[in-house]
Design a protein around this motif. Sequence first.
Motif, short mmCIF file in Angstrom:
data_model
loop_
_atom_site.label_atom_id
_atom_site.label_comp_id
_atom_site.label_asym_id
_atom_site.label_seq_id
_atom_site.Cartn_x
_atom_site.Cartn_y
_atom_site.Cartn_z
N GLN A 83 1.65 10.46 5.87
CA GLN A 83 1.35 10.52 4.43
C GLN A 83 2.14 11.63 3.77
OE1 GLN A 83 -2.78 10.56 3.22
NE2 GLN A 83 -2.33 11.54 1.26
N LYS B 159 11.47 5.54 5.54
CA LYS B 159 11.69 4.47 6.54
C LYS B 159 11.73 5.01 7.97
CE LYS B 159 14.05 1.37 3.32
NZ LYS B 159 15.37 0.87 2.85
N GLY C 30 7.84 4.78 9.53
CA GLY C 30 7.04 3.57 9.72
C GLY C 30 7.74 2.36 9.14
N ASN C 31 7.10 1.20 9.29
CA ASN C 31 7.68 -0.04 8.75
C ASN C 31 6.70 -0.78 7.84
OD1 ASN C 31 5.87 -1.05 10.58
ND2 ASN C 31 7.39 -1.92 11.96
N PHE C 32 5.55 -0.14 7.52
CA PHE C 32 4.45 -0.82 6.85
C PHE C 32 3.69 0.21 6.02
CE2 PHE C 32 -0.03 -1.89 6.78
CZ PHE C 32 -0.08 -3.27 6.66
N GLY C 33 3.45 -0.07 4.72
CA GLY C 33 2.68 0.90 3.96
C GLY C 33 2.68 0.66 2.47
N THR D 289 5.49 -1.10 -1.92
CA THR D 289 4.90 -1.78 -0.77
C THR D 289 5.95 -1.91 0.32
OG1 THR D 289 3.67 -3.10 -2.38
CG2 THR D 289 3.54 -3.81 -0.07
N MET D 290 5.60 -1.49 1.53
CA MET D 290 6.56 -1.57 2.65
C MET D 290 6.08 -2.62 3.65
SD MET D 290 7.66 1.43 5.29
CE MET D 290 9.36 1.94 5.28
N VAL E 186 11.20 -1.66 1.77
CA VAL E 186 10.33 -1.11 0.73
C VAL E 186 10.59 -1.87 -0.58
CG1 VAL E 186 9.74 0.96 -0.61
CG2 VAL E 186 10.29 1.16 1.82
N VAL F 254 2.55 5.47 5.29
CA VAL F 254 3.17 4.39 6.09
C VAL F 254 2.85 4.59 7.58
CG1 VAL F 254 5.08 4.10 4.46
CG2 VAL F 254 5.37 5.61 6.44
N SER F 255 2.96 3.49 8.33
CA SER F 255 2.79 3.54 9.78
C SER F 255 3.66 2.45 10.40
CB SER F 255 1.32 3.29 10.15
OG SER F 255 0.98 1.95 9.89
N ALA G 167 -4.46 0.32 9.76
CA ALA G 167 -3.47 -0.40 8.95
C ALA G 167 -3.86 -1.87 9.00
CB ALA G 167 -2.07 -0.19 9.52
#
Lengths: 282, 282
Positions: A51, A73, A76-79, A91-92, A97, A120-121, A156
């Motif tokens: 975070q 980036k 993480g790849n998601f968030g 939004t990732m 992103v 992100v994670s 997540a």
Amino acid sequence: MKIKLTLCLCVMLFSAGSLSAQSRANSKYAQNTNRRKIRKNFMKKPASLFQYGIADAFVNGIYEGQLLVGELKKHGNFGVGAPNLIDGELTMMDGKVYQTNAKGETFEAPDTLKSPLVFVSAFKADTVRTLTDVVNIHTLFDRIEQLLPDKNRIYAIRITGNFAAMKTRAFSPVIQKPFKPLSQLLDQQHVFNFEPANGAMIGFYMPGYLSGINIVGLHFHYLSTDFKHGGHVLEVKSAQVTVEIAEIDSYHLSVPNTLDFKKYNFNRGNSQDLNVIEKGKN
Amino acid sequence: MKIKLTLCLCVMLFSAGSLSAQSRANSKYAQNTNRRKIRKNFMKKPASLFQYGIADAFVNGIYEGQLLVGELKKHGNFGVGAPNLIDGELTMMDGKVYQTNAKGETFEAPDTLKSPLVFVSAFKADTVRTLTDVVNIHTLFDRIEQLLPDKNRIYAIRITGNFAAMKTRAFSPVIQKPFKPLSQLLDQQHVFNFEPANGAMIGFYMPGYLSGINIVGLHFHYLSTDFKHGGHVLEVKSAQVTVEIAEIDSYHLSVPNTLDFKKYNFNRGNSQDLNVIEKGKN
């Protein structure tokens, strides 16, 4: 010394390779929609949440951070998150992103875009479940909370499906300082209705002890399958969705080094403001 | 695959070597006592704080964690915490972990000892300052807060000197479940008075946004120069001390995976309890 530096680099490349492989694996999530029973992945690597920024400061006008999308980036790849000056929503998914602006346009955010608040994670689901009885966002949230192994951990979560309807919002960018608190800008948020909506809700469950630092409970952004629509999710209507839940093992926090952040007074207590903002005053 | 594993190991060894070198550097802190002006180390590596456990849960009876002292040493060489079952207090300096029990004994804690709440960092001071006008803990804390570049960051702080007096406490271990909240055990804390006291106060400044997760503001444990005395600091009297302040750049949080922690309800709001416990009700 040269040898040691080379070794560090090799390990970094090795890690980057793993993340990329995970992204490819994640993009196959559509194949899982028929699975009904909970699947546990006992062999998975520990997952961490990264975070940047503090929610309490953000909702009170700290809309400028220094974290670049390109830097994000690496974590993480998601968030989900916000662009600087609240120019829409971030939004990732699968390592890319996306920015959704107040005009309703969704596009890949440049690596040079900065954010004041983002989390992100790496995403690798431990639990996959199909829900057929989702009526609205309340029934969806109730069902998801029932799926969580316990309430004192970060998760997540990705929810994929053909939603009968999806209502999202994005803020217009602020222009002039001093910036108003977010709760005073809710009348200026732009709301979008997608009927039907084919895509994914991307987000997190945050435990009670992160109150003020993050948004406690469930929080999602939307991305359509064609990546043309998005925004912060306010409401859904749906017949059937696939829920994927990834347990997070550790939490890493970094804060802005800006003068505005350094001067911010954290003793006000803004949890109620956060609650109103999350629900969108609609 | 074999090659990759070897590379990981080399990097771990390399890191361990750096930490050890830093410990040796830190042990020379006594040489700095004559410096009066603020020194900035612009070349230092980013420092992070590692925390295990949540203060709010701890003060309400979550006195059992799974983190081993041996594991803790991988995350820093400087810090404070509590042993499982609140069997005294933990203090880490120069990479060694000391336990001070309710009998007033201070000794090196075994690597197999577990903790429910502890926070550590690598310690390398950015600012070194000599204070000559310290009367009690309030004047000391006021002067330290004036030295902090801003209030919204974590700082690791070491205060070294010949104190006219030092008052500390340590809890007796709890025995039987259900455990009482810490605020109901204050009458059973053991208080120690050292006059004079030659040693160091080891601790942190935590920003307001970590309220509930950690202890906001300043928080110190004491270790005498001969490592025979210690405890949670309640009061000091002093003529001259050296204050070393290390800025922390990021924060890593890990939580217990115990059933008691998973079931704990974080919606009670315990900040007032935390405040009473920190000040020791004395």
